[in-house]
Scaffold this motif. Structure first.
Motif, PDB file in Angstrom:
ATOM      1  N   ASP A 352       0.102  16.857 -11.264  1.00  0.00           N
ATOM      2  CA  ASP A 352       0.301  16.046 -10.504  1.00  0.00           C
ATOM      3  C   ASP A 352      -0.578  14.964 -10.066  1.00  0.00           C
ATOM      4  OD1 ASP A 352      -1.806  17.543  -9.714  1.00  0.00           O
ATOM      5  OD2 ASP A 352      -0.978  18.155  -7.785  1.00  0.00           O
ATOM      6  N   ALA A 353      -1.464  14.454 -11.117  1.00  0.00           N
ATOM      7  CA  ALA A 353      -2.389  13.525 -11.079  1.00  0.00           C
ATOM      8  C   ALA A 353      -1.913  12.460 -10.864  1.00  0.00           C
ATOM      9  CB  ALA A 353      -3.092  13.462 -12.430  1.00  0.00           C
ATOM     10  N   ALA A 354      -0.692  11.914 -11.219  1.00  0.00           N
ATOM     11  CA  ALA A 354      -0.148  10.611 -10.738  1.00  0.00           C
ATOM     12  C   ALA A 354       0.037  10.394  -9.298  1.00  0.00           C
ATOM     13  CB  ALA A 354       1.149  10.248 -11.659  1.00  0.00           C
ATOM     14  N   ALA A 355       0.735  11.573  -8.606  1.00  0.00           N
ATOM     15  CA  ALA A 355       0.866  11.625  -7.383  1.00  0.00           C
ATOM     16  C   ALA A 355      -0.380  11.624  -6.560  1.00  0.00           C
ATOM     17  CB  ALA A 355       1.933  12.815  -7.087  1.00  0.00           C
ATOM     18  N   ARG A 356      -1.166  12.382  -6.917  1.00  0.00           N
ATOM     19  CA  ARG A 356      -2.657  12.506  -6.285  1.00  0.00           C
ATOM     20  C   ARG A 356      -3.158  11.285  -6.177  1.00  0.00           C
ATOM     21  NH1 ARG A 356      -5.821  17.196  -5.814  1.00  0.00           N
ATOM     22  NH2 ARG A 356      -4.436  19.187  -6.391  1.00  0.00           N
ATOM     23  N   LEU A 357      -3.149  10.436  -7.509  1.00  0.00           N
ATOM     24  CA  LEU A 357      -3.807   9.075  -7.516  1.00  0.00           C
ATOM     25  C   LEU A 357      -2.928   8.204  -6.541  1.00  0.00           C
ATOM     26  CD1 LEU A 357      -6.021   7.080  -8.610  1.00  0.00           C
ATOM     27  CD2 LEU A 357      -4.576   6.901 -10.615  1.00  0.00           C
ATOM     28  N   ALA A 358      -1.575   8.282  -6.548  1.00  0.00           N
ATOM     29  CA  ALA A 358      -0.800   7.292  -5.683  1.00  0.00           C
ATOM     30  C   ALA A 358      -0.995   7.683  -4.176  1.00  0.00           C
ATOM     31  CB  ALA A 358       0.658   7.455  -5.843  1.00  0.00           C
ATOM     32  N   ASP A 359      -1.363   8.657  -4.034  1.00  0.00           N
ATOM     33  CA  ASP A 359      -1.952   9.213  -2.466  1.00  0.00           C
ATOM     34  C   ASP A 359      -3.253   8.482  -2.310  1.00  0.00           C
ATOM     35  OD1 ASP A 359       0.344  10.731  -2.246  1.00  0.00           O
ATOM     36  OD2 ASP A 359      -0.755  12.710  -2.430  1.00  0.00           O
ATOM     37  N   ALA A 360      -4.129   8.526  -3.044  1.00  0.00           N
ATOM     38  CA  ALA A 360      -5.390   7.758  -2.654  1.00  0.00           C
ATOM     39  C   ALA A 360      -5.345   6.261  -2.773  1.00  0.00           C
ATOM     40  CB  ALA A 360      -6.431   8.013  -4.006  1.00  0.00           C
ATOM     41  N   VAL A 361      -4.382   5.869  -3.628  1.00  0.00           N
ATOM     42  CA  VAL A 361      -3.901   4.160  -3.388  1.00  0.00           C
ATOM     43  C   VAL A 361      -3.602   4.017  -2.059  1.00  0.00           C
ATOM     44  CG1 VAL A 361      -2.524   2.438  -4.275  1.00  0.00           C
ATOM     45  CG2 VAL A 361      -3.550   3.629  -5.569  1.00  0.00           C
ATOM     46  N   GLU A 362      -2.729   4.856  -1.453  1.00  0.00           N
ATOM     47  CA  GLU A 362      -2.022   4.320   0.008  1.00  0.00           C
ATOM     48  C   GLU A 362      -3.124   4.897   1.047  1.00  0.00           C
ATOM     49  OE1 GLU A 362       2.593   5.161  -0.901  1.00  0.00           O
ATOM     50  OE2 GLU A 362       1.577   6.723  -0.291  1.00  0.00           O
ATOM     51  N   ARG A 363      -3.920   5.784   0.846  1.00  0.00           N
ATOM     52  CA  ARG A 363      -4.866   6.037   1.792  1.00  0.00           C
ATOM     53  C   ARG A 363      -5.615   4.780   1.749  1.00  0.00           C
ATOM     54  NH1 ARG A 363      -5.012  11.379  -0.343  1.00  0.00           N
ATOM     55  NH2 ARG A 363      -6.806  10.990  -1.519  1.00  0.00           N
ATOM     56  N   LEU A 364      -6.129   4.285   0.751  1.00  0.00           N
ATOM     57  CA  LEU A 364      -7.260   3.225   0.625  1.00  0.00           C
ATOM     58  C   LEU A 364      -6.413   1.931   1.258  1.00  0.00           C
ATOM     59  CD1 LEU A 364     -10.063   2.114  -0.154  1.00  0.00           C
ATOM     60  CD2 LEU A 364      -9.230   1.710  -2.391  1.00  0.00           C
ATOM     61  N   LEU A 365      -5.183   1.848   1.012  1.00  0.00           N
ATOM     62  CA  LEU A 365      -4.333   0.739   1.334  1.00  0.00           C
ATOM     63  C   LEU A 365      -4.473   0.847   3.118  1.00  0.00           C
ATOM     64  CD1 LEU A 365      -2.955  -1.876   0.635  1.00  0.00           C
ATOM     65  CD2 LEU A 365      -0.724  -0.326   0.656  1.00  0.00           C
ATOM     66  N   ALA A 366      -3.952   1.928   3.492  1.00  0.00           N
ATOM     67  CA  ALA A 366      -3.925   2.111   5.141  1.00  0.00           C
ATOM     68  C   ALA A 366      -5.422   1.883   5.864  1.00  0.00           C
ATOM     69  CB  ALA A 366      -3.612   3.385   5.349  1.00  0.00           C
ATOM     70  N   SER A 367      -6.406   2.331   5.091  1.00  0.00           N
ATOM     71  CA  SER A 367      -7.675   2.282   5.822  1.00  0.00           C
ATOM     72  C   SER A 367      -8.190   0.570   5.694  1.00  0.00           C
ATOM     73  CB  SER A 367      -8.608   2.790   4.930  1.00  0.00           C
ATOM     74  OG  SER A 367      -9.098   2.409   3.633  1.00  0.00           O
ATOM     75  N   HIS A 368      -7.424  -0.475   4.761  1.00  0.00           N
ATOM     76  CA  HIS A 368      -7.997  -1.540   4.831  1.00  0.00           C
ATOM     77  C   HIS A 368      -6.781  -2.578   5.672  1.00  0.00           C
ATOM     78  CE1 HIS A 368     -10.792  -0.390   2.113  1.00  0.00           C
ATOM     79  NE2 HIS A 368     -11.509  -1.601   2.097  1.00  0.00           N
ATOM     80  N   ARG A 369      -5.933  -1.859   6.353  1.00  0.00           N
ATOM     81  CA  ARG A 369      -4.937  -2.750   7.009  1.00  0.00           C
ATOM     82  C   ARG A 369      -5.456  -3.039   8.472  1.00  0.00           C
ATOM     83  NH1 ARG A 369       1.234  -2.057   5.023  1.00  0.00           N
ATOM     84  NH2 ARG A 369       0.727  -3.051   3.068  1.00  0.00           N
TER      85      ARG A 369
END
Length: 369
Positions: A352-369
């Motif tokens: 599930d590494a791709a899903a975990r990394l995509a989750d990290a991308v979306e969390r970082l994106l949300a924190s910078h909006r």
């Protein structure tokens, strides 16, 4: 966040499969979630046409900073051109975040992203930070890792580090399955792969090593050897003269299936190769690169995985026909050694590494909006 408002994400990856394949896996996961994605790479990466199929990508000038003064000056100019070209593309697409996967071609897109004020997430595939990621770490907003600990990341804020595993291609995920049986009369499948370099040393050592095995073992062997070289036919003939059924090819398009069928893999110790093995759960004999920038990284990967019970670490300096034959005989004649190593590999896998990394991308994106 609605599907229509999903952000555009850029990925920057070096030109080897070890960097590009994890980027491809993340790209497809993000696209499945509704994001627009672009991969920034260089000419070698663009040659992986199957991996990039259906994914927007930009080919940038790139050069390593290693070498003398003239080489460094030329590389600096290439990086500057890469920064300017990447910056134009990021602005045109209104990219919201960039993920860097290492390799010197990822350096320019990362600098371009930071010059535009975009958040930067680095992904490290190995047990030690790559040179590019080590240089970029001070600019990064987050670090995703494949292993619990990564040498070189000690000074980075631990709260911004997440272990995701190393994303693997869909073809590898689709090949997951139980370890093949070791019936006393059934064929034994040995897969020999040298990574993007298709290690020439395997072509020199494997045939005489296999010829040293007992006749009963040789009769059961089914060998898949990835080899590029003018003497491929001669190597094939050597194996057949020893009574071994073999397939010798410069590249295997069906790597997932061959990994699934393998009882044992002889391979380099690159991070992406390791991720594929762990995802499918297969034991291996690891022969790290003996020189070049990836030497230390591969040595640490091999040591880590061997210590975890996934297989054997055999330095190339010790890779002789006799040494390899001894390992193969131990592996194939023991009823428990290979199944236990396969279980150890599967326990470390992160499908599930791709899903975990995509989750990290979306969390970082949300924190910078």
């Amino acid at each position: 966040m609605s599907r229509s408002s999903r952000a555009t994400i850029a990925l920057a990856a070096g030109g080897t499969g070890g960097h590009l394949f994890p980027a491809e896996a993340l790209a497809r996961e993000l696209m499945a979630r509704g994001h627009a994605v672009v991969i920034h790479t260089e000419r070698r990466g663009a040659q992986y046409q199957q991996a990039l199929a259906g994914i927007d990508h930009v080919v940038l000038p790139a050069s390593s900073l290693e070498g003398g003064i003239a080489a460094k000056a030329s590389a600096a100019l290439a990086i500057l051109r890469g920064v300017l070209a990447s910056r134009r593309d990021l602005r045109r697409r209104r990219v919201a975040l960039l993920v860097g996967f290492g390799g010197y071609p990822s350096f320019a897109p990362a600098l371009a992203a930071k010059s535009l004020g975009l958040p930067l997430l680095l992904h490290e595939q190995a047990t030690r930070l790559s040179k590019a990621n080590a240089q970029l770490l001070r600019l990064a907003d987050g670090l995703a890792t494949s292993f619990p600990t990564v040498a070189g990341a000690d000074a980075f804020d631990a709260s911004r580090i997440v272990q995701t595993g190393n994303p693997v291609r869909q073809a590898i995920l689709a090949a997951r399955g139980d370890y093949p049986g070791l019936d006393a009369r059934a064929p034994l499948h040995l897969l020999v792969v040298g990574g993007s370099q298709a290690a020439a040393v395997f072509g020199r050592v494997v045939p005489p090593a296999l010829a040293l095995l007992p006749e009963a073992l040789r009769a059961r062997l089914r060998v898949s050897l990835q080899y590029r070289g003018d003497d491929a036919d001669a190597i094939d003939a050597q194996l057949r003269e020893a009574g071994i059924e073999a397939t010798v090819q410069p590249f295997f398009d069906d790597m997932g299936e061959r990994l699934r069928d393998a009882h044992l893999v002889l391979t380099r110790a690159g991070a992406t190769t390791a991720a594929d093995l762990l995802t499918i759960g297969r034991p291996a004999v690891f022969v790290p690169l003996p020189h070049g920038g990836a030497r230390e990284e591969q040595r640490r990967n091999a040591e880590t995985l061997a210590a975890a019970g996934v297989g054997w670490h055999l330095p190339e300096a010790e890779l002789t026909p006799a040494a390899l034959a001894a390992i193969l005989r131990e592996a194939f004649e023991s009823p428990d050694r290979l199944p236990a190593a396969a279980r150890a590999a599967a326990a470390l896998g992160r499908p599930d590494a791709a899903a975990r990394l995509a989750d990290a991308v979306e969390r970082l994106l949300a924190s910078h909006r």
